[in-house]
Design a protein around this motif. Sequence first.
Motif, PDB file in Angstrom:
ATOM      1  N   ALA A 123      -4.749  -2.180   0.653  1.00  0.00           N
ATOM      2  CA  ALA A 123      -5.871  -3.091   0.835  1.00  0.00           C
ATOM      3  C   ALA A 123      -5.331  -4.517   0.923  1.00  0.00           C
ATOM      4  O   ALA A 123      -4.442  -4.902   0.166  1.00  0.00           O
ATOM      5  N   GLY A 124      -5.863  -5.273   1.860  1.00  0.00           N
ATOM      6  CA  GLY A 124      -5.386  -6.635   2.078  1.00  0.00           C
ATOM      7  C   GLY A 124      -4.433  -6.756   3.245  1.00  0.00           C
ATOM      8  O   GLY A 124      -4.164  -7.869   3.721  1.00  0.00           O
ATOM      9  N   ASP A 125      -3.889  -5.620   3.719  1.00  0.00           N
ATOM     10  CA  ASP A 125      -3.028  -5.651   4.906  1.00  0.00           C
ATOM     11  C   ASP A 125      -3.836  -6.135   6.114  1.00  0.00           C
ATOM     12  O   ASP A 125      -5.004  -5.770   6.286  1.00  0.00           O
ATOM     13  N   ILE A 126      -3.207  -6.943   6.954  1.00  0.00           N
ATOM     14  CA  ILE A 126      -3.857  -7.478   8.150  1.00  0.00           C
ATOM     15  C   ILE A 126      -3.279  -6.795   9.385  1.00  0.00           C
ATOM     16  O   ILE A 126      -2.055  -6.750   9.567  1.00  0.00           O
ATOM     17  N   PHE A 127      -4.153  -6.236  10.223  1.00  0.00           N
ATOM     18  CA  PHE A 127      -3.699  -5.623  11.469  1.00  0.00           C
ATOM     19  C   PHE A 127      -3.068  -6.687  12.367  1.00  0.00           C
ATOM     20  O   PHE A 127      -3.674  -7.729  12.634  1.00  0.00           O
ATOM     21  N   SER A 128      -1.855  -6.424  12.841  1.00  0.00           N
ATOM     22  CA  SER A 128      -1.166  -7.345  13.737  1.00  0.00           C
ATOM     23  C   SER A 128      -0.936  -6.721  15.115  1.00  0.00           C
ATOM     24  O   SER A 128      -1.278  -7.304  16.144  1.00  0.00           O
ATOM     25  N   LYS A 129      -0.369  -5.504  15.124  1.00  0.00           N
ATOM     26  CA  LYS A 129      -0.116  -4.809  16.384  1.00  0.00           C
ATOM     27  C   LYS A 129      -0.391  -3.324  16.204  1.00  0.00           C
ATOM     28  O   LYS A 129      -0.150  -2.761  15.141  1.00  0.00           O
ATOM     29  N   VAL A 130      -0.871  -2.704  17.275  1.00  0.00           N
ATOM     30  CA  VAL A 130      -1.072  -1.251  17.299  1.00  0.00           C
ATOM     31  C   VAL A 130      -0.340  -0.708  18.515  1.00  0.00           C
ATOM     32  O   VAL A 130      -0.648  -1.088  19.656  1.00  0.00           O
ATOM     33  N   ASP A 131       0.655   0.126  18.256  1.00  0.00           N
ATOM     34  CA  ASP A 131       1.511   0.656  19.326  1.00  0.00           C
ATOM     35  C   ASP A 131       2.042  -0.468  20.220  1.00  0.00           C
ATOM     36  O   ASP A 131       2.058  -0.356  21.465  1.00  0.00           O
TER      37      ASP A 131
END
Length: 416
Positions: free
Chosen positions: A81-89
């Motif tokens: 929890a708290g992780d921020i999405f930066s890149k997906v694939d």
Amino acid sequence: FFGKDIEDLDTRLTDQALYGITDNEEDPHTEYMSAQEVKDFVQSINRDFVGIGVEFVSDNGVSIVQKVFRGTPADKAGVKAGDIFSKVDGKDVEGMTSDALKELVVGEEGTKVTIEFLRQGQPVTLTITRGKVSATAYGYVMDDGTGYLLLYQFGEGTPDEVSNYMDDFEEKGVKKLIIDLRGNGGGYLDSLEKIAGRFLKAGTVIMKQEYRDGSVEETKAGGNRQIDVDGIVILVDEYTASASEVLTMALKEQRDDVTVIGTKTYGKGTVQITRMFSDDSAIKYTTSKWLSPSGVWVNGTGIEPDITVNVHKVIKTAWAEMKDEDEFHPDSVSDAVANAQLALDYLDYTIDRTDGYFSKATSETLKLFQKDHNLEETGILDSVTFKALYSAVVMDYNTTTKHDVQLHKALEVLNG
């Protein structure tokens, strides 16, 4: 004549006829559901999908993991929890809408997705194998050792999810428990029986069903292993309904260490069953009314909490619409100004009023908010500031417990 232009006319006519047959003023919970509505209804209760098993909130193009559900692919891979999405694939997702991000993350069972998160400013890359996820429950041990269990619905997989969290609580020596049923509209009776068995001895009556002929049938807690706790607080609100109210009344009446906190519940005291048709449509109809173990019927009245605690007014208030060119200045009056004043008060700024009159004091406080959020310090309520206020409230409410006064009261009661 116009039927020639309607695709699958027979199905449409049948649906319309059955909608009319089941519509009545006396029983709003008896209804016909088309095949698609049945599918949507089941999914809303089971909350199951193929993905990684997180709940996230998006604001201004930034998507933050709010919850990681226990035992899911994300949990096993180490998402926090708290992780921020930066890149997906490899694709940058900053500025992406939540729906667009969801489309990238979900996929077929067994396939892999590589996600780069920002964790305390540092990139963390995880490769996660997508899998079936049931997300009807969430829990964790709070800093003071209290167990927190949130139930979204009583779905098919909820008993197993609850058991996972209860086992974790037991391993960590939890002796005080908060069960959060706010917003929980109910679900399946068999799931309720199994879940009740974690808090009540097997065979304990959790509800009674009274049928039209006057006969009464008792429903009892299943034979699950009880968690050994010394105190339970149940959080409820006006959306707590049906099976959630059953569990609330059962624990309240059958244990001596339960306190109910929040606001009065919805008050749905009837039981429905679903009969499927060959085309996957169905009729959901009322068969009985349910009573608490002591015979209380909550239908139309709801459950009054032991301790009433209202959330901040801004959480329950509809926000006005502001066009990009709209501006409000001191000595004006509007619903948008009232929204802004409530938001400022919620965010712990000093505010002199919340009635929508744009006072000089409101303008000065608005300048402080603008300064804190790197906005032009005009003291004027424009659309940019209005959106920033809304976003600040949403992010605070969804990512922190700082202003959850009902939760704070629960901890106060449990800790004496």
